[in-house]
Each structure stands twice: as structure tokens, then as C-alpha cells.
Design a protein around this motif. Structure first.
Motif, PDB file in Angstrom:
ATOM      1  N   ALA A 219       2.404  -2.343  -4.054  1.00  0.00           N
ATOM      2  CA  ALA A 219       1.470  -2.674  -2.980  1.00  0.00           C
ATOM      3  C   ALA A 219       0.101  -2.996  -3.570  1.00  0.00           C
ATOM      4  O   ALA A 219      -0.089  -3.044  -4.787  1.00  0.00           O
ATOM      5  N   HIS A 220      -0.883  -3.209  -2.691  1.00  0.00           N
ATOM      6  CA  HIS A 220      -2.225  -3.549  -3.165  1.00  0.00           C
ATOM      7  C   HIS A 220      -2.900  -2.378  -3.856  1.00  0.00           C
ATOM      8  O   HIS A 220      -3.909  -2.540  -4.542  1.00  0.00           O
ATOM      9  N   GLU A 221      -2.311  -1.174  -3.702  1.00  0.00           N
ATOM     10  CA  GLU A 221      -2.882   0.017  -4.313  1.00  0.00           C
ATOM     11  C   GLU A 221      -1.768   0.822  -4.959  1.00  0.00           C
ATOM     12  O   GLU A 221      -0.712   1.033  -4.357  1.00  0.00           O
ATOM     13  N   PRO A 244      -3.718  -4.521  -8.691  1.00  0.00           N
ATOM     14  CA  PRO A 244      -3.850  -3.570  -7.586  1.00  0.00           C
ATOM     15  C   PRO A 244      -4.962  -2.558  -7.840  1.00  0.00           C
ATOM     16  O   PRO A 244      -5.310  -2.266  -8.984  1.00  0.00           O
ATOM     17  N   SER A 245      -5.511  -2.036  -6.747  1.00  0.00           N
ATOM     18  CA  SER A 245      -6.467  -0.942  -6.864  1.00  0.00           C
ATOM     19  C   SER A 245      -5.756   0.271  -7.442  1.00  0.00           C
ATOM     20  O   SER A 245      -4.631   0.592  -7.058  1.00  0.00           O
TER      21      SER A 245
END
Length: 599
Positions: A219-221, A244-245
Motif C-alpha cells: 500500500a501507500h504506507e 511508500p511512506s
């Protein structure tokens, strides 16, 4: 994230069914050759390809392969499918067209599929405590292994006849047996050669590529379980700036010394600009921690001191967790004797519980000791195929330590809330193992060289000197003695027939808080032991022997409480429709084995 499922299978014989294969047809029972199959889905999503006549059920996740293509890929590659998959998985294939049922496990056994075969009835499931395996008696080998070593080696479980299928294998279900064949193995590399610049650079690029392969599917994180050692800091460096973060977390208990895992992890997170969270390793409820271990560990996973931290992880709402398990760590000095080689991977006989003699009936002690020793003899025989201690060290790590000590933690404790990624166990990284001189694997020499080649600033923060999150279970058992006594007295267990409540209560009441002098002596011995194993200590005093110690009473009680809770979870569930229960299938371990049905 859970992708669990179970199957009940009944042998009917005769010709395959003619009903069209659809997703709707899986709601009842489906005929696969001579087997009638009933699915129990708990998070898993069947992939149905009517044209190929194949149903695929994936426990885990893949990289670079769309799960929707699995039926077609199976039709293309057949039994060689495992060689073409990258990921952390156990994959079930129902080949309705050809009447075959097969299971593929990944190279490290990161995700388990458990099996029981009783002749005309069989069961397969991703959970060892699945209700469809019951009713079954306890397995004395599994009980003894867990109590003596803390682990279920060789695929053992708490219940007789239920086994984890072997890693890196394809297993076919036949009427009288489960037949497993390895599709991948690694031949240990040359004994000598040391760390070369070329292999350092090659491994560095393989590690970089392995992380990059996993980031797009995340995911983005992403979250990273960060400690103060080499492995997770190397992963931290590779993940930094990858897209990603990045959120890191570690666990703590009480005030932390500067050199503890938690303190070092926080400093590392600051160095790489990651947001760091410290989670309490233990919330103070001993029986609650036991329940977490039983519910997630299912009686087959090493007791997790920081189970409460994984429960709190849910509050961070993770979707993807990265961890740093790796295969590049052999003993600094080759261990000369087989018992030492086994002990290095937590494999011992029943001798750590020799103090049980005289406390339990002689026949019970002999039953537990002999049942586990029989299993250990099989593991030992497989290990002795290799002549050199370093070769044995590598194969024990791959066959036992990774699949039965380390990775079950990841599958069940972290995996209950998020997808778990272990990039240092990438297929190309594992294939590289066979080209590496074994002396370059000692003390992570090549692995450390590759990580510092990628990031020269990796060791700006010193390696942690202590964990700093281990509860004192002896003190906690004393503090919560009344609650534990009530639990044992009010919740009978089938384990009481082997290890009576009176034994448990006697051990519990006999626990004592060590005197200040004894604590100081113990701490001094621990520090001297660590010094003894440093390069300086080895040069001055020689290579230290690896001794097999006793399991202390507090550790024994925590393990037994966990097994009792795990069995109670199983026996409290509704039992499926009655089936004849047969004996325990013997499952020899080896490159190829056949597991006959019960007697």
C-alpha cells in the motif's frame, strides 16, 4: 491478513462428476476425481477457471503473478508450478478435470498447510486448530517437543495425525497417503573461499531487487518491525526512499537502556527519517498473553513474549509489514558434535525436562521422551546426509529453524493484521546461497558486507546490546498466582492426563523470587557468556562449548498453559459430522516421503 481455509475430503471412488465447474458449485460439495470436497472459507477467495477445470486457493501472497492466472499456470506447468512462483504462500490446487488434488508450499515454508489422512477421509487446512481435524487425541510427540524446545519441529502439531506439509514441496493426495516431493533444494556451497567483492556486490543487488519486487504490491504506507540488529536496519535502509511512506515500530518493557533494541531502533528511525512507534511488549495480564499465544500461535508457534504488542499493532492499521528474516547466518565456529549442531537451532531431546522424572508417572515420562526422540531421530538422520558441520548448520536452518521457529511468528502474529513481506528470503536470494562459500555465511559475514556496501552509513548507530522487552515470567507467575491457580482448577484440559493440575500447582507454588545476590550472579554469568563468545574471548579462551541447559519451571509453566489454552480452543468448538477416527499417520521426513494412512 487472514487467507485461511479448510477442506473435508471423502473418498467415494467411481468416475469424476460431470457438474459444470462454477464459483456457485463450490458452495456445496464438489467432486474432484474420486474425492468429494467440502470447502470452509475463512478469508480465502477461490480462483475458479472453468475452461482449465481448476480451482486454486492461495494462503499468502505472490509477487509478479496475478492470482487469477494460477489455474492457467498450473495447467501450463503442472507439478513444476512452484518453480515459477515468487511469494510467501501455500497453494491448494483442485484439478477437477484430471481428478487431482495438490498442494504447493514455498521454499521456506513461510505459510503452512496442515494435513490429516485417515484412509477414506482426509482434511487440509491453513490452521492447525481447524475444527475439521477433530476429534483427535493429543500427540505426545508434539506435546513433548513444545515443552522441551518451545517449538513444533518437523511439522508436528498438538493433535495426533495432523502435520504441516514440508516446505518447497508439491504434495499429492492419494487414497491411502499423502505423497510429497521437493521441487527445489539448495546444495551447500564450497566450504572455503571467504567473502569476495564480486559476491558482495551480487548479493547487494539481489537484496535491492528483492525489496523493489515487494514494494509495488504494498500500500501507500508500509510498516517495518525494527530492532537494533543488522537485519531490520538493512531493510530500513533499503526501504527508505523506495516510494511508500515508511512507519517503523518496536516493542519495549519499562525504562530502556541506551543500548537496548528499542533505544537503538528509535535512533535508527531518526537517522533514516522514518516515523517510529514504540509499543508496550506486555500489558500485565499474564493469562491474556497466554490467550493471544494460543489463539494466534495455535499451539504450534514458539511462545511470543511480545504477543501483546502484536495485539496493539492493530491500532496502527497496518496493511503491509516488512520483517528482516534472512538465511545468511551460520555459527561463527563450526560445531563439532551432532548434539551441538542440533542445539544451535533449539533442537534438543527431552533432557531439558529431566527434572520431571519422579514428578510424573514413569510411563508418562517415557511416553513423552520416546515419542519426541523418535521424531528427533528422523530430523537427525536427514541432517547426517551432510558431512561437514557448516553444511548441517545451513540445512538445519532451512529445514527446521526458519519454517518452525521464526516464520510461524510472522505468519500468525504479524499476519493476523497485515500482509507480511520477507524480502531477504526472495527466491533469487535463496538460489544464491548455493554459490556462497560456507565460511562467508559464518556470523553473517557476507550479508553484513552486502548491506554496508549498499549503505556505508548503516552502522552509524551501534548494534543493540540487549532486547529490553522480555517480561520476567517467574515474577509474573508469582504476582498472578491466584489467577493462574483458578484458571488451572476451573478449566480442565485433556493435557491433565499427561501433566496433572497438581504438578502445575506444585511448580507454581514453588516459584521463588531470586535473591539480589542470585540476580547479580546470573547477570554476571550472562555478561561473561556474551564476552566469552566475542572474537577476543574466543582468542583468549578458545571456542566455547554449546551446553544443553534445563527448561526452568516458569518457562515450562508458560508453555504448558499455552498448550492447555490451545487445546481448549479446539475442543470447545462444535465438532463436524462424525467420522471414523483412525491412528496416527507416520510421515517420514526426507526429500521424498509417503505418509500412509492410519492403521
Amino acid at each position: 491478513m487472514p487467507t485461511d481455509f479448510g477442506l473435508r475430503l471423502d473418498w467415494l471412488g467411481g468416475a469424476p462428476g460431470t457438474e459444470p465447474l462454477t464459483s456457485a458449485s463450490l458452495a456445496g460439495s464438489v467432486q474432484v476425481g474420486p474425492w468429494t470436497v467440502q470447502l470452509d472459507l475463512d478469508g480465502a477467495r477461490p480462483i475458479v477457471n472453468p475452461v482449465a477445470g481448476v480451482v486454486a486457493l492461495l494462503h499468502g501472497h505472490l509477487y509478479g503473478t496475478a492470482v487469477e492466472t494460477l489455474p492457467a499456470l498450473y495447467r501450463q506447468y503442472g507439478a513444476a508450478l512452484g518453480m515459477h512462483l515468487e511469494g510467501a504462500y501455500a497453494l491448494l490446487i483442485l484439478d477437477v478435470r484430471d481428478g487431482r488434488i495438490s498442494v504447493f508450499t514455498d521454499r521456506t515454508g513461510s505459510h503452512k498447510l496442515y494435513a490429516a489422512h485417515d484412509g477414506d477421509h482426509a482434511a487440509l487446512a491453513t490452521r492447525a486448530d481447524w475444527a475439521g481435524f477433530q476429534p483427535r487425541p493429543l500427540d505426545p510427540a508434539g506435546v513433548a517437543a513444545y515443552l522441551a524446545t518451545g517449538n513444533m519441529f518437523g511439522g508436528l502439531t498438538l493433535h495426533r495425525g495432523v502435520r504441516a506439509l514440508p516446505r518447497a514441496s508439491v504434495t499429492d493426495l492419494e487414497r491411502t497417503r499423502l505423497t510429497s516431493r521437493e521441487y527445489w533444494t539448495v546444495e551447500p556451497g564450497p566450504l572455503g573461499g571467504g567473502v569476495s567483492p564480486d559476491q558482495t556486490q551480487e548479493l547487494a543487488e539481489l537484496l535491492r531487487a528483492a525489496v523493489a519486487r515487494r514494494v509495488p504490491s504494498s500500500a501507500h504506507e508500509v510498516h517495518l518491525s525494527l530492532s537494533g540488529g543488522y537485519d531490520s536496519r538493512g531493510l530500513l535502509s533499503l526501504l527508505s526512499g523506495s516510494g511508500p511512506s515508511l512507519q517503523t515500530f518496536s516493542y519495549a518493557l519499562g525504562d530502556q537502556a541506551r543500548g537496548s533494541d528499542t533505544s537503538v531502533a528509535a535512533r535508527l528511525a531518526r537517522q533514516y527519517g522514518a516515523q517510529h512507534t514504540v509499543i508496550d511488549a506486555y500489558g500485565g495480564d499474564l493469562l491474556g498473553t497466554v490467550r493471544h499465544n494460543a489463539q494466534w500461535g495455535q499451539g504450534v508457534t514458539h511462545f511470543c513474549d511480545e504477543a501483546d504488542a502484536w495485539a496493539q499493532l492493530d491500532t496502527l492499521h497496518p496493511t503491509d509489514v516488512f520483517t528482516g528474516e534472512q538465511p545468511f547466518e551460520l555459527c561463527t565456529h563450526p560445531l563439532k558434535t551432532v548434539p551441538e549442531q542440533l542445539k544451535n537451532h533449539h533442537l534438543t531431546g527431552f533432557s531439558p525436562l529431566a527434572w520431571l522424572q519422579g514428578r510424573i508417572p514413569a510411563h508418562t515420562y517415557a511416553t513423552l521422551r520416546d515419542a519426541w526422540q523418535t521424531e528427533l531421530d528422523v530430523i537427525t538422520a536427514r541432517t547426517l546426509r551432510w558431512e561437514h558441520p557448516a553444511q548441517r548448520d545451513l540445512m538445519l536452518m532451512l529445514d527446521q529453524h526458519l519454517p518452525h521457529v521464526l516464520l510461524p511468528w510472522r505468519e500468525r502474529y504479524a499476519g493476523h493484521a497485515a500482509r507480511v513481506h520477507t524480502p531477504f528470503l526472495d527466491t533469487q536470494v535463496l538460489d544464491f546461497l548455493g554459490r556462497v562459500p560456507l565460511d562467508a555465511l559464518a556470523d553473517k559475514a557476507l550479508f553484513r558486507a552486502a548491506l554496508t556496501h549498499l549503505d556505508p552509513h548503516l552502522l552509524n548507530v551501534p548494534i543493540a546490546a540487549s532486547q529490553g522487552y522480555e517480561p520476567d515470567w517467574n515474577a509474573e507467575l508469582i504476582r498472578q498466582q491466584d489467577e493462574v491457580q483458578a484458571s488451572v482448577a476451573l478449566e480442565p484440559s485433556r493435557l491433565d492426563d499427561l501433566l496433572s493440575p497438581e504438578l502445575m500447582l506444585g511448580l507454581l507454588q514453588g516459584l521463588r523470587t531470586p535473591s539480589r545476590k542470585a540476580s547479580l550472579k546470573g547477570n554476571l554469568r550472562s555478561h561473561l557468556g556474551r564476552l566469552r563468545r566475542t572474537p577476543l574471548g574466543t582468542r583468549l579462551l578458545g571456542i566455547p562449548a554449546l551446553r544443553i541447559g534445563q527448561v526452568d519451571h516458569a518457562t515450562f509453566l508458560m508453555r504448558l498453559l499455552t498448550l492447555r489454552e490451545a487445546d481448549q480452543i479446539v475442543t470447545s468448538r462444535p465438532v463436524p459430522a462424525s467420522r471414523p477416527h483412525l491412528g496416527r499417520p507416520e510421515i517420514p521426513q526426507g526429500t521424498s516421503y509417503s505418509a500412509p494412512a492410519g492403521d
